[in-house]
Design an enzyme around this catalytic site. Structure first.
Site, PDB file in Angstrom:
ATOM      1  N   ARG A  54       0.797  -1.230   0.000  1.00  0.00           N
ATOM      2  CA  ARG A  54       0.000   0.000   0.000  1.00  0.00           C
ATOM      3  C   ARG A  54       0.824   1.271   0.000  1.00  0.00           C
ATOM      4  O   ARG A  54       0.575   2.187  -0.764  1.00  0.00           O
ATOM      5  CB  ARG A  54      -0.899   0.067   1.243  1.00  0.00           C
ATOM      6  CG  ARG A  54      -2.216  -0.618   1.122  1.00  0.00           C
ATOM      7  CD  ARG A  54      -2.641  -1.124   2.485  1.00  0.00           C
ATOM      8  NE  ARG A  54      -1.723  -2.160   2.888  1.00  0.00           N
ATOM      9  CZ  ARG A  54      -1.886  -3.439   2.550  1.00  0.00           C
ATOM     10  NH1 ARG A  54      -2.946  -3.820   1.912  1.00  0.00           N
ATOM     11  NH2 ARG A  54      -0.993  -4.363   2.897  1.00  0.00           N
ATOM     12  N   THR A  55       1.789   1.340   0.912  1.00  0.00           N
ATOM     13  CA  THR A  55       2.490   2.602   1.085  1.00  0.00           C
ATOM     14  C   THR A  55       3.238   2.976  -0.198  1.00  0.00           C
ATOM     15  O   THR A  55       3.115   4.091  -0.701  1.00  0.00           O
ATOM     16  CB  THR A  55       3.458   2.530   2.287  1.00  0.00           C
ATOM     17  OG1 THR A  55       2.711   2.107   3.430  1.00  0.00           O
ATOM     18  CG2 THR A  55       4.081   3.876   2.562  1.00  0.00           C
ATOM     19  N   LYS A  84      26.061  -3.828  -1.075  1.00  0.00           N
ATOM     20  CA  LYS A  84      27.533  -3.758  -1.219  1.00  0.00           C
ATOM     21  C   LYS A  84      28.184  -3.047  -0.045  1.00  0.00           C
ATOM     22  O   LYS A  84      29.389  -2.830  -0.028  1.00  0.00           O
ATOM     23  CB  LYS A  84      27.883  -3.005  -2.502  1.00  0.00           C
ATOM     24  CG  LYS A  84      27.300  -3.588  -3.764  1.00  0.00           C
ATOM     25  CD  LYS A  84      27.712  -2.735  -4.962  1.00  0.00           C
ATOM     26  CE  LYS A  84      27.059  -3.233  -6.234  1.00  0.00           C
ATOM     27  NZ  LYS A  84      27.257  -2.275  -7.333  1.00  0.00           N
ATOM     28  N   ARG A 105      11.470   3.975   3.254  1.00  0.00           N
ATOM     29  CA  ARG A 105      11.094   2.994   4.290  1.00  0.00           C
ATOM     30  C   ARG A 105      12.350   2.215   4.671  1.00  0.00           C
ATOM     31  O   ARG A 105      13.064   1.743   3.793  1.00  0.00           O
ATOM     32  CB  ARG A 105      10.010   2.038   3.802  1.00  0.00           C
ATOM     33  CG  ARG A 105       9.803   0.869   4.775  1.00  0.00           C
ATOM     34  CD  ARG A 105       8.568   0.071   4.496  1.00  0.00           C
ATOM     35  NE  ARG A 105       7.361   0.819   4.821  1.00  0.00           N
ATOM     36  CZ  ARG A 105       6.149   0.281   4.828  1.00  0.00           C
ATOM     37  NH1 ARG A 105       5.982  -0.983   4.537  1.00  0.00           N
ATOM     38  NH2 ARG A 105       5.089   1.012   5.115  1.00  0.00           N
ATOM     39  N   HIS A 133       5.417   6.019  11.497  1.00  0.00           N
ATOM     40  CA  HIS A 133       4.870   5.918  10.140  1.00  0.00           C
ATOM     41  C   HIS A 133       3.882   7.088  10.000  1.00  0.00           C
ATOM     42  O   HIS A 133       2.674   6.887   9.986  1.00  0.00           O
ATOM     43  CB  HIS A 133       4.178   4.561   9.995  1.00  0.00           C
ATOM     44  CG  HIS A 133       3.856   4.160   8.595  1.00  0.00           C
ATOM     45  ND1 HIS A 133       3.910   5.029   7.520  1.00  0.00           N
ATOM     46  CD2 HIS A 133       3.458   2.958   8.086  1.00  0.00           C
ATOM     47  CE1 HIS A 133       3.558   4.380   6.416  1.00  0.00           C
ATOM     48  NE2 HIS A 133       3.287   3.119   6.743  1.00  0.00           N
TER      49      HIS A 133
HETATM   50  C1  NCD Z   1       1.988  -1.026   8.312  1.00  0.00           C
HETATM   51  C2  NCD Z   1       3.477  -0.815   8.416  1.00  0.00           C
HETATM   52  O1  NCD Z   1       4.217  -1.063   7.450  1.00  0.00           O
HETATM   53  O2  NCD Z   1       3.883  -0.352   9.461  1.00  0.00           O
HETATM   54  N1  NCD Z   1       1.578  -1.233   6.984  1.00  0.00           N
HETATM   55  C3  NCD Z   1       1.289  -0.119   6.242  1.00  0.00           C
HETATM   56  O3  NCD Z   1       2.123   0.691   5.935  1.00  0.00           O
HETATM   57  N2  NCD Z   1      -0.002   0.061   5.907  1.00  0.00           N
HETATM   58  C4  NCD Z   1       1.455  -2.013   9.261  1.00  0.00           C
HETATM   59  C5  NCD Z   1       1.998  -3.408   9.244  1.00  0.00           C
HETATM   60  O4  NCD Z   1       2.922  -3.745   8.499  1.00  0.00           O
HETATM   61  O5  NCD Z   1       1.476  -4.207  10.029  1.00  0.00           O
END
Ligand code: NCD
Length: 307
Positions: A54-55, A84, A105, A133
């Site tokens: 999703r993100t 590397k 991320r 997040h």
């Molecule tokens: C979450 C995350 O990555 O922190 N997912 C997301 O971004 N919607 C929650 C999760 O991974 O459980």
């Protein structure tokens, strides 16, 4: 003031939050009309060292719907020069020459902050290990406002992995900015809410209660925010993981006691903590919530790139 780096939920105030939400409402229209070209000529880099559906895709879709372009390394731990031995700082110093905004991320808490220190373009934290997040928390709040009509005065149950869940951590920081919010934490023993958040809430006079009985809590809240037990944070503590999973599940028994106008949220992905039978209930808001991620991220990219 121009929004630049998006690193942690504490950086937002209510005025900025309502600006973001009103941009997001406009973005719903823009998306419905087939997009726009306000970000024409801009490039967004998504640099992801941890899995995501999703993100990453909602950021990429958001950028494209606004006329911008995307470069991406989706498994940066294995497929970027990190494999590397390149440091995060060096990688960011390079990518900031290729892109106008970097969505990052990473598996370490504090990584986005480190990246922001060396980047000349905005860094957007798309999850830093068990840290935060913030863009998820923004779309969570936007969803609450859209579904319930208000954020002030709500009572919310946060359920599941509250120790490692970065989405609940960011959400707590954001909710602390609203009036008369009441929080219930329902977590297996090994993954209870951490002290840093509890101290923050105490300092900001947000009442919170740690509870064990999900059914009892479910009967009185406006929002149930369910989360996945974050298996990847347990390392070799498999037993702790096994002990934590399966304890709190949203199913028809919980639906039966919930208020008729309450909602169930989840940042997704879910494993087994929400039974599929719940999906058909109108109070299941998690797929609408994921859709809102697109509008929030369109709004954030517009604000970060055009001021
Ligand atoms: C979450 C995350 O990555 O922190 N997912 C997301 O971004 N919607 C929650 C999760 O991974 O459980």
């Amino acid at each position: 003031m121009r929004l630049f780096h998006i690193i942690r939920a504490q950086q937002f105030d209510r005025e900025l939050l309502s600006r973001i939400f009103s941009e997001a409402r406009e973005m719903e229209d823009v998306a419905r009309k087939g997009g726009s070209d306000i970000l024409f000529g801009k490039v967004m880099a998504t640099v992801f060292y941890e899995p995501s559906t999703r993100t990453r895709l909602s950021f990429e879709s958001a950028m494209m719907r606004l006329g911008g372009r995307v470069i991406s390394t989706e498994n940066a731990r294995e497929f970027s020069s990190a494999a590397k031995g390149e440091t995060l700082e060096d990688t960011i110093r390079i990518v900031d020459g290729y892109a106008d905004v970097i969505v990052l991320r990473h598996y370490e808490s504090g990584a986005a902050e480190r990246a922001a220190r060396v980047s000349s373009v905005p860094i957007i934290n798309a999850g830093d290990g068990p840290g935060q997040h913030p863009t998820q928390a923004l779309l969570d709040l936007y969803t609450i406002e859209k579904e319930l009509g208000h954020i002030d005065g709500i009572s919310i149950a946060m359920v599941g992995d509250l120790a490692n869940g970065r989405t609940v951590r960011s959400l707590c920081y954001l909710l602390a900015k609203y009036k008369d919010v009441k929080m219930y934490f329902v977590a297996p023993d090994v993954v209870r809410m951490r002290d840093d958040i509890k101290e923050y809430l105490t300092r900001h006079r947000v009442p919170f209660y740690e509870e064990e009985d999900l059914k009892e809590v479910a009967s009185k809240v406006d929002v149930i925010y369910q989360t996945r037990i974050q298996k990847e944070r347990f390392g070799d503590r498999i037993e702790d993981y096994e002990r934590a999973r399966g304890i709190y599940i949203i199913n028809h028994e919980i639906l039966d006691v919930m208020k008729p106008d309450a909602i169930i949220m989840h940042p997704l992905p879910r494993v087994d903590e929400i039974a599929p039978e719940v999906d058909e209930d109108p109070r299941a808001a998690y797929f609408r919530q994921a859709q809102n991620g697109l509008y929030i991220r369109m709004a954030l990219l517009k604000m970060v790139l055009t001021g």
